[in-house]
Design a protein around this motif. Structure first.
Motif, mmCIF file in Angstrom:
data_model
loop_
_atom_site.group_PDB
_atom_site.id
_atom_site.type_symbol
_atom_site.label_atom_id
_atom_site.label_comp_id
_atom_site.label_asym_id
_atom_site.label_seq_id
_atom_site.Cartn_x
_atom_site.Cartn_y
_atom_site.Cartn_z
ATOM 1 N N LYS A 115 6.037 -32.155 -1.226
ATOM 2 C CA LYS A 115 6.057 -30.569 -2.033
ATOM 3 C C LYS A 115 4.475 -31.004 -2.815
ATOM 4 O O LYS A 115 3.814 -30.023 -3.064
ATOM 5 C CB LYS A 115 6.889 -30.568 -2.878
ATOM 6 N N ARG A 116 4.264 -32.711 -3.555
ATOM 7 C CA ARG A 116 3.011 -33.230 -4.575
ATOM 8 C C ARG A 116 1.986 -32.581 -3.193
ATOM 9 O O ARG A 116 0.743 -32.638 -3.716
ATOM 10 C CB ARG A 116 3.882 -34.314 -5.354
ATOM 11 N N VAL A 117 1.971 -33.205 -2.012
ATOM 12 C CA VAL A 117 1.231 -33.296 -1.309
ATOM 13 C C VAL A 117 0.519 -32.290 -1.195
ATOM 14 O O VAL A 117 -1.028 -31.948 -1.205
ATOM 15 C CB VAL A 117 1.352 -34.276 0.035
ATOM 16 N N ILE A 118 1.669 -31.296 -0.124
ATOM 17 C CA ILE A 118 0.901 -29.956 -0.672
ATOM 18 C C ILE A 118 0.462 -29.228 -1.186
ATOM 19 O O ILE A 118 -0.358 -28.844 -0.724
ATOM 20 C CB ILE A 118 2.254 -29.527 0.409
ATOM 21 N N SER A 119 1.280 -29.286 -2.710
ATOM 22 C CA SER A 119 0.445 -28.543 -3.821
ATOM 23 C C SER A 119 -0.862 -29.202 -4.182
ATOM 24 O O SER A 119 -1.620 -28.267 -5.082
ATOM 25 C CB SER A 119 1.688 -29.091 -5.219
ATOM 26 N N ARG A 120 -0.729 -30.052 -3.911
ATOM 27 C CA ARG A 120 -3.067 -30.535 -3.841
ATOM 28 C C ARG A 120 -3.539 -30.175 -2.581
ATOM 29 O O ARG A 120 -4.804 -31.255 -2.586
ATOM 30 C CB ARG A 120 -2.873 -32.168 -4.821
ATOM 31 N N SER A 121 -3.111 -29.494 -1.865
ATOM 32 C CA SER A 121 -3.854 -29.386 -0.567
ATOM 33 C C SER A 121 -3.756 -30.580 0.566
ATOM 34 O O SER A 121 -4.935 -30.132 1.018
ATOM 35 C CB SER A 121 -5.732 -28.839 -0.962
ATOM 36 N N GLY A 122 -3.552 -31.249 0.393
ATOM 37 C CA GLY A 122 -3.053 -32.672 1.289
ATOM 38 C C GLY A 122 -3.595 -31.855 2.760
ATOM 39 O O GLY A 122 -3.100 -31.193 3.115
ATOM 40 N N ASN A 123 -3.676 -32.892 3.698
ATOM 41 C CA ASN A 123 -4.273 -32.590 4.968
ATOM 42 C C ASN A 123 -2.517 -32.756 6.082
ATOM 43 O O ASN A 123 -2.632 -33.282 5.571
ATOM 44 C CB ASN A 123 -5.424 -33.010 5.393
ATOM 45 N N ALA A 124 -2.863 -32.024 6.992
ATOM 46 C CA ALA A 124 -1.734 -33.354 8.236
ATOM 47 C C ALA A 124 -1.352 -34.767 7.948
ATOM 48 O O ALA A 124 -0.144 -34.891 8.302
ATOM 49 C CB ALA A 124 -2.153 -32.067 9.114
ATOM 50 N N ASP A 125 -2.732 -35.105 8.164
ATOM 51 C CA ASP A 125 -2.010 -36.957 7.594
ATOM 52 C C ASP A 125 -2.083 -37.532 7.114
ATOM 53 O O ASP A 125 -0.258 -38.224 7.333
ATOM 54 C CB ASP A 125 -3.874 -37.765 8.339
ATOM 55 N N GLU A 126 -2.157 -37.265 5.672
ATOM 56 C CA GLU A 126 -0.903 -37.058 4.646
ATOM 57 C C GLU A 126 -0.094 -37.036 4.361
ATOM 58 O O GLU A 126 1.385 -37.795 4.174
ATOM 59 C CB GLU A 126 -1.893 -36.771 3.498
ATOM 60 N N ILE A 127 0.661 -35.088 4.653
ATOM 61 C CA ILE A 127 1.532 -35.080 4.744
ATOM 62 C C ILE A 127 2.133 -35.899 6.179
ATOM 63 O O ILE A 127 3.974 -36.304 6.113
ATOM 64 C CB ILE A 127 2.186 -33.359 5.380
ATOM 65 N N LYS A 128 2.629 -36.215 7.388
ATOM 66 C CA LYS A 128 2.987 -36.796 8.585
ATOM 67 C C LYS A 128 3.057 -38.667 7.537
ATOM 68 O O LYS A 128 4.324 -39.034 7.729
ATOM 69 C CB LYS A 128 1.581 -36.882 9.369
ATOM 70 N N ASP A 129 2.100 -39.127 6.631
ATOM 71 C CA ASP A 129 2.191 -40.169 6.066
ATOM 72 C C ASP A 129 3.688 -40.066 5.330
ATOM 73 O O ASP A 129 4.386 -41.645 5.416
ATOM 74 C CB ASP A 129 1.556 -40.571 5.787
ATOM 75 N N VAL A 130 3.544 -39.459 4.457
ATOM 76 C CA VAL A 130 4.784 -39.248 3.597
ATOM 77 C C VAL A 130 6.424 -38.915 4.401
ATOM 78 O O VAL A 130 7.301 -39.611 3.235
ATOM 79 C CB VAL A 130 4.885 -37.820 2.109
ATOM 80 N N ALA A 131 6.007 -37.872 5.126
ATOM 81 C CA ALA A 131 7.269 -37.630 5.656
ATOM 82 C C ALA A 131 7.769 -38.798 5.899
ATOM 83 O O ALA A 131 8.989 -38.677 6.857
ATOM 84 C CB ALA A 131 6.954 -36.442 6.898
ATOM 85 N N LEU A 132 7.453 -39.727 7.542
ATOM 86 C CA LEU A 132 7.197 -40.623 8.034
ATOM 87 C C LEU A 132 8.197 -41.885 6.779
ATOM 88 O O LEU A 132 9.242 -42.093 7.309
ATOM 89 C CB LEU A 132 6.582 -41.968 8.502
ATOM 90 N N ALA A 133 6.821 -41.831 5.904
ATOM 91 C CA ALA A 133 8.039 -42.782 4.982
ATOM 92 C C ALA A 133 9.429 -42.743 4.467
ATOM 93 O O ALA A 133 10.323 -42.775 4.207
ATOM 94 C CB ALA A 133 6.843 -43.314 3.508
ATOM 95 N N SER A 134 9.876 -41.100 4.361
ATOM 96 C CA SER A 134 11.040 -40.319 4.416
ATOM 97 C C SER A 134 11.454 -41.183 5.327
ATOM 98 O O SER A 134 13.017 -39.531 5.280
ATOM 99 C CB SER A 134 10.980 -39.074 3.460
ATOM 100 N N GLY A 135 11.635 -41.215 6.686
ATOM 101 C CA GLY A 135 12.249 -41.074 7.403
ATOM 102 C C GLY A 135 12.015 -40.050 8.919
ATOM 103 O O GLY A 135 13.138 -40.164 9.808
ATOM 104 N N MET A 136 11.668 -39.372 8.656
ATOM 105 C CA MET A 136 11.098 -38.574 9.951
ATOM 106 C C MET A 136 10.781 -39.027 11.233
ATOM 107 O O MET A 136 10.283 -40.163 11.394
ATOM 108 C CB MET A 136 9.930 -36.746 9.603
ATOM 109 N N HIS A 137 11.323 -37.447 12.149
ATOM 110 C CA HIS A 137 10.499 -38.950 13.261
ATOM 111 C C HIS A 137 10.151 -37.730 14.346
ATOM 112 O O HIS A 137 10.346 -36.575 13.861
ATOM 113 C CB HIS A 137 12.377 -38.595 14.373
ATOM 114 N N THR A 138 8.835 -38.610 14.675
ATOM 115 C CA THR A 138 7.385 -37.280 15.696
ATOM 116 C C THR A 138 8.823 -36.799 16.129
ATOM 117 O O THR A 138 9.281 -37.369 17.164
ATOM 118 C CB THR A 138 6.590 -38.109 15.608
#
Length: 566
Positions: free
Chosen positions: A517-540
């Motif tokens: 949410k914090r990354v999206i709120s500051r208008s982070g791009n797809a790569d930034e969101i992906k990095d945080v998501a992967l750190a949270s355990g998301m599988h691409t």
């Protein structure tokens, strides 16, 4: 033995084996009287038993073996013995001669107690009959496989002969009307749809080439040519499809859309028809959807255990927006309908707006978009918000206006589920930003995004193991020094020589955590969101598809096809 079998009733066998209760038998017998169907058909129609359960019960009671026709190759010498019409009438198919006595013919039967069928086939073939049990679906599929093309060609020739005999001199609309009244074309179109259903096709393509009409079926996402007809059949086939699809048979210059409902093998199919003028004539595409297939159980979607846990957690949100992304034909509608069926409770008001409504679900209010009546996604959504909804399903977010209303509805206490065309879960967020939705609203509203694709399953009967080479290990991101086993397609009768049978979903589930949410709120791009998501355990998608390859479920080529650049 034959007399004994003739006297045993199916209902008594099933009661004796505790497969059904006395009450279920009594109710089924009443319905049998009204419908004129066989008891077994009624039990299957009422979802009391499956065809296979009935077959297994008969196997135990009568000592007649169940045979799996899908992996059997029937020789031409047997195919030529009996006509398809007789086989369809009795729902039987002979498939091999006895290994010991060549005068004994093995006959697969949906009803092994049908003495008349055995007598007739025995007389026609001049062989002694040994019955085996198979489901009617398997038998009809085998008949289509071995006799379908010959039947279709025979019908086409019959139509051509009738046309030549009548020497029709009608023109324009009258010609089309005369064409479609000829029963061979009606039989041809019906047979085409029935064969497609039995071969698990999702689409039928009827294409006008320069000198022929080509028919192709899309099976497990890939097109296969099935048959070619003479070009003079095109106008009659198209006219018949237009009539049953509720379209204008006189209009040949404009694209048209229609809808057909048809029952095949006791199951209702919704067929969406698109007709498009091409250089050599009109092209028809029919998309086949089983209403039962769209509302699957969650466990049948293909989620892994950890993905199922996240999916359940996302669905528990009382409000917010859940998006499913992916290209056309990636199973988005199935995932949405499954989610809605899960959420469909007596105390919940669910309203959908779709284009078109793909399946009717009891207890859900479904609205179809109608541009001519000014029923657009946006206009319907405004009215829906005054209908006291708890959950809103939007067929697709196509424009900024629809996106804005969906986000607004989710913030004001509604759970909104919808689809969107993007390549990945993280790029869905940036797509909403590109549509003009403020980043803080997206962060506040979105609770989960699921990106999905469908990969073909390797046929379990013929897939072949091999050691992965260096290039394949790099694709799979595996240790180059380790031994990695992968499987590749081969082809066998079970999978119709394709090497694949069925499909399974590959998922990338982005749960919107506080960090994301914090990354999206500051208008982070797809790569930034992906990095945080992967750190949270998301599988691409690539990681999920790689898991299927290593488990032997799919091939490396299928993995690369759905997640090449992700």
């Amino acid at each position: 033995m034959a007399i004994g079998r003739d006297k045993i009733r199916l209902g008594n066998i099933l009661i004796h084996q505790s497969a059904i209760t006395d009450e279920q038998l009594a109710l089924s017998l009443e319905r049998q009287k009204d419908s004129g169907k066989k008891l077994g058909e009624v039990l299957v129609d009422e979802h009391i038993l499956s065809e296979l359960q009935i077959g297994r019960a008969l196997e135990t009671q009568l000592g007649i073996a169940v045979v799996d026709l899908s992996g059997i190759v029937i020789p031409d010498s047997i195919i030529q013995l009996v006509s398809a019409a007789i086989l369809k009438k009795y729902q039987v198919i002979p498939y091999e001669f006895d290994a010991v006595n060549p005068h004994v013919l093995h006959l697969a039967m949906a009803d092994p107690m049908d003495m008349m069928a055995m007598d007739d086939i025995s007389i026609i073939t001049n062989c002694q009959i040994e019955p085996y049990i198979a489901t009617s679906k398997e038998i009809l599929l085998a008949i289509d496989k071995y006799y379908g093309d010959a039947e279709a060609i025979s019908v086409a020739e019959q139509y051509t002969k009738e046309r030549a005999t009548l020497q029709l001199e009608l023109r324009g609309d009258e010609q089309e009307s005369a064409d479609v009244n000829h029963s061979p074309i009606v039989l041809l179109v019906n047979a085409m749809i029935e064969q497609a259903v039995r071969q698990r096709a999702s689409d039928i393509h009827i294409e006008a080439l320069e000198k022929v009409v080509r028919v192709r079926y899309r099976i497990d996402g890939t097109l296969y040519e099935r048959i070619r007809y003479d070009a003079n059949l095109l106008s009659a086939i198209v006219a018949r499809v237009k009539i049953i699809g509720g379209m204008d048979i006189s209009e040949k210059r404009k694209p048209q859309d229609g809808r057909i409902t048809m029952v095949v093998d006791r199951q209702e199919y919704d067929i969406r028809v698109s007709i498009l003028p091409t250089v050599f004539g009109e092209k028809v595409v029919m998309r086949l959807t089983s209403k039962m297939a769209l509302t699957k159980e969650k466990k049948d979607l293909g989620f892994r255990a950890d993905e199922m846990h996240i999916f359940d957690r996302i669905l528990q949100n009382p409000h917010g927006i859940i998006l499913v992304s992916g290209p056309t034909g990636s199973g988005k509608s199935t995932t949405l309908y499954t989610a809605l069926s899960e959420l469909n409770k007596e105390d919940v008001n669910i309203v959908t707006v779709e284009d078109p409504v793909e399946a009717n679900i009891d207890g859900i209010n479904q609205i179809q978009v109608n541009i001519k009546a000014e029923l657009t996604f946006a206009s319907v959504l405004r009215s829906i918000l005054r209908q006291d909804p708890d959950i809103i399903m939007i067929g697709e977010i196509r424009d900024a206006e629809t996106a804005a209303i969906a986000v607004s509805a989710s913030i004001t206490g509604h759970l909104v589920v919808s689809t969107i065309h993007t390549n990945s879960a993280t790029s869905t967020v940036t797509r909403l930003m590109d549509m003009g939705i403020d980043s803080y609203l997206i962060a506040d509203a979105t609770v989960g995004i699921i990106a999905q694709r469908l990969v073909r399953r390797l046929c379990p009967c013929c897939k072949k193991a091999k050691m992965a080479d260096e290039t394949e290990k790099k694709l799979l991101q595996q240790n180059l020094e380790a031994d990695v086993i992968v499987y590749e397609p081969v082809g066998c009768p079970q999978c119709n020589q394709t090497g694949y049978y069925g499909r399974i979903g590959v998922y990338e589930i982005l749960e919107i955590t506080p960090a994301i949410k914090r990354v999206i709120s500051r208008s982070g791009n797809a790569d930034e969101i992906k990095d945080v998501a992967l750190a949270s355990g998301m599988h691409t998608l690539r990681m999920s598809a790689t898991g299927y390859v290593l488990d032997g479920i799919t091939s490396i080529s299928e993995m690369a096809r759905v997640s090449f650049d992700l």
